[in-house]
Design a protein around this motif. Structure first.
Motif, short mmCIF file in Angstrom:
data_model
loop_
_atom_site.label_atom_id
_atom_site.label_comp_id
_atom_site.label_asym_id
_atom_site.label_seq_id
_atom_site.Cartn_x
_atom_site.Cartn_y
_atom_site.Cartn_z
N SER A 94 0.97 -1.39 -0.01
CA SER A 94 -0.02 -0.19 -0.08
C SER A 94 1.03 1.17 -0.07
N GLY A 95 -0.08 2.41 -0.29
CA GLY A 95 0.63 3.95 0.15
C GLY A 95 1.92 3.38 -1.05
N ALA A 96 2.68 4.49 -0.29
CA ALA A 96 3.93 4.51 -1.45
C ALA A 96 4.73 3.31 -1.83
N LEU A 104 6.00 4.20 -10.25
CA LEU A 104 5.55 5.48 -9.95
C LEU A 104 6.52 6.36 -8.89
N SER A 105 7.14 5.90 -8.31
CA SER A 105 7.29 7.02 -7.53
C SER A 105 9.25 6.43 -7.35
N ASP A 106 9.92 7.34 -7.13
CA ASP A 106 11.45 7.05 -6.85
C ASP A 106 11.50 6.89 -5.39
N LEU A 154 -1.99 4.32 -7.17
CA LEU A 154 -3.12 5.59 -7.29
C LEU A 154 -3.87 6.26 -6.17
N ARG A 155 -4.18 5.37 -5.40
CA ARG A 155 -4.79 6.24 -4.01
C ARG A 155 -3.74 6.63 -3.92
N TRP A 156 -2.41 5.99 -3.53
CA TRP A 156 -1.43 6.95 -2.79
C TRP A 156 -1.86 8.25 -3.84
N LEU A 157 -0.83 8.09 -5.04
CA LEU A 157 -0.98 9.44 -5.57
C LEU A 157 -1.96 10.33 -5.74
N GLY A 158 -3.09 9.96 -5.15
CA GLY A 158 -4.21 10.72 -5.68
C GLY A 158 -4.64 11.64 -7.11
N THR A 191 -14.11 4.88 -8.56
CA THR A 191 -15.00 4.76 -9.78
C THR A 191 -13.72 6.03 -10.04
N TRP A 192 -13.16 6.89 -9.99
CA TRP A 192 -11.51 7.39 -10.25
C TRP A 192 -10.45 6.73 -10.44
N VAL A 193 -10.23 5.92 -9.68
CA VAL A 193 -8.88 4.66 -9.91
C VAL A 193 -9.41 3.79 -11.02
N GLY A 194 -11.15 3.09 -11.48
CA GLY A 194 -11.04 2.52 -12.29
C GLY A 194 -11.21 3.09 -13.42
N ASP A 195 -11.46 4.39 -13.33
CA ASP A 195 -11.23 5.01 -14.86
C ASP A 195 -10.13 4.98 -15.54
N VAL A 196 -8.93 5.36 -14.38
CA VAL A 196 -7.35 5.24 -14.74
C VAL A 196 -6.64 3.62 -15.07
N MET A 197 -7.72 3.13 -14.31
CA MET A 197 -6.75 1.04 -14.60
C MET A 197 -7.35 0.88 -16.05
N ARG A 198 -9.29 1.47 -16.48
CA ARG A 198 -9.34 1.34 -17.90
C ARG A 198 -8.47 1.69 -18.67
N ARG A 199 -8.20 3.08 -18.63
CA ARG A 199 -6.70 3.69 -19.67
C ARG A 199 -5.71 2.80 -20.05
N VAL A 200 -5.45 2.57 -18.16
CA VAL A 200 -4.14 1.65 -18.74
C VAL A 200 -4.28 0.11 -19.06
N ALA A 201 -5.72 -0.39 -19.77
CA ALA A 201 -5.78 -1.69 -20.46
C ALA A 201 -5.77 -1.64 -21.19
N THR A 202 -6.39 -0.42 -21.75
CA THR A 202 -6.90 -0.35 -23.20
C THR A 202 -5.73 -0.03 -23.69
N PRO A 203 -5.40 -0.62 -25.44
CA PRO A 203 -4.48 0.13 -25.99
C PRO A 203 -4.54 1.14 -26.95
N SER A 204 -2.94 1.94 -26.47
CA SER A 204 -3.34 3.33 -26.93
C SER A 204 -3.33 3.12 -28.63
N VAL A 205 -3.94 4.64 -29.22
CA VAL A 205 -4.00 4.26 -30.21
C VAL A 205 -2.53 4.95 -31.03
N LYS A 206 -1.97 4.44 -32.31
CA LYS A 206 -1.04 5.48 -32.14
C LYS A 206 -1.49 5.57 -34.00
#
Length: 206
Positions: A94-96, A104-106, A154-158, A191-206
């Motif tokens: 969890s967290g950092a 996602l964090s050094d 993602l929850r930790w990042l905000g 909900t907002w974390v799920g939206d990010v997860m969906r973007r990560v899991a969806t192939p990017s359009v080149k």
């Protein structure tokens, strides 16, 4: 030392010798070899002899050794897993710490927090502190899966600090199987974390 104690001691030592340096274990890993008190005594004797190292009460490791630095610090993740395994509990970074695991964090946190369905506790490990924090069944629904680590990071990042770079980093680091797991576990995320997860899991359009 009686014959039984000698037998248990030799069996414990033999099993330890089969482990890779850095392995963390508890007496529970040897319960098939004999009575618990005999196992405890065998581990204590091996710790005094320097074969293994006692980290905290009931937790030992086979230290990794460097010719110049000597015994190296154990992996906090392995120690936390040993503690949870001893209690029959599950863990979720969890967290950092979760953010660091995903790149996602050094920041390497001094306090490593794990959510658990077991009891809360704190363990000092050198300069680092391992924190096991009891939480709800919903929070533990994705424990042990990549989606659990992503949700906690993602929850930790905000929400305000999750941008295209974060999404790009996760896309690069996660395998196709990981991304499919994110899709399957969307229902467990805010909900907002799920939206990010969906973007990560969806192939990017080149």
């Amino acid at each position: 030392m009686g014959k039984q104690a000698t037998s248990v001691d030799s069996q414990v030592l033999a099993r330890i010798g089969q482990q890779a340096p850095g392995t963390v274990f508890t007496p529970a890993d040897f319960v098939d070899l004999g009575p618990r008190n005999a196992i405890d005594l065998a581990l204590s004797r091996n710790a005094r002899a320097g074969t293994i190292r006692k980290l905290v009460r009931g937790v030992y490791d086979l230290p990794r050794r460097d010719a110049r630095l000597g015994d190296l610090s154990p992996s906090p993740d392995h120690v936390a897993s040993a503690l949870a395994g001893r209690d029959g509990a599950r863990l979720q970074a969890s967290g950092a710490h979760a953010a660091n695991l995903l790149g996602l964090s050094d920041q390497v946190p001094v306090r490593l927090t794990f959510l658990t369905d077991g009891r809360s506790r704190r363990v000092q490990l050198g300069r680092q502190q391992i924190i096991l924090k009891h939480t709800t069944p919903r929070q533990m629904a994705t424990a042990g899966r990549i989606s659990g680590t992503v949700i906690q990071a993602l929850r930790w990042l905000g929400r305000d600090h999750v941008d295209d770079q974060v999404v790009s980093t996760l896309r690069r680091r996660l395998s196709d199987a990981d991304k499919r797991q994110l899709q399957q576990d969307l229902r467990y995320a805010p909900t907002w974390v799920g939206d990010v997860m969906r973007r990560v899991a969806t192939p990017s359009v080149k």
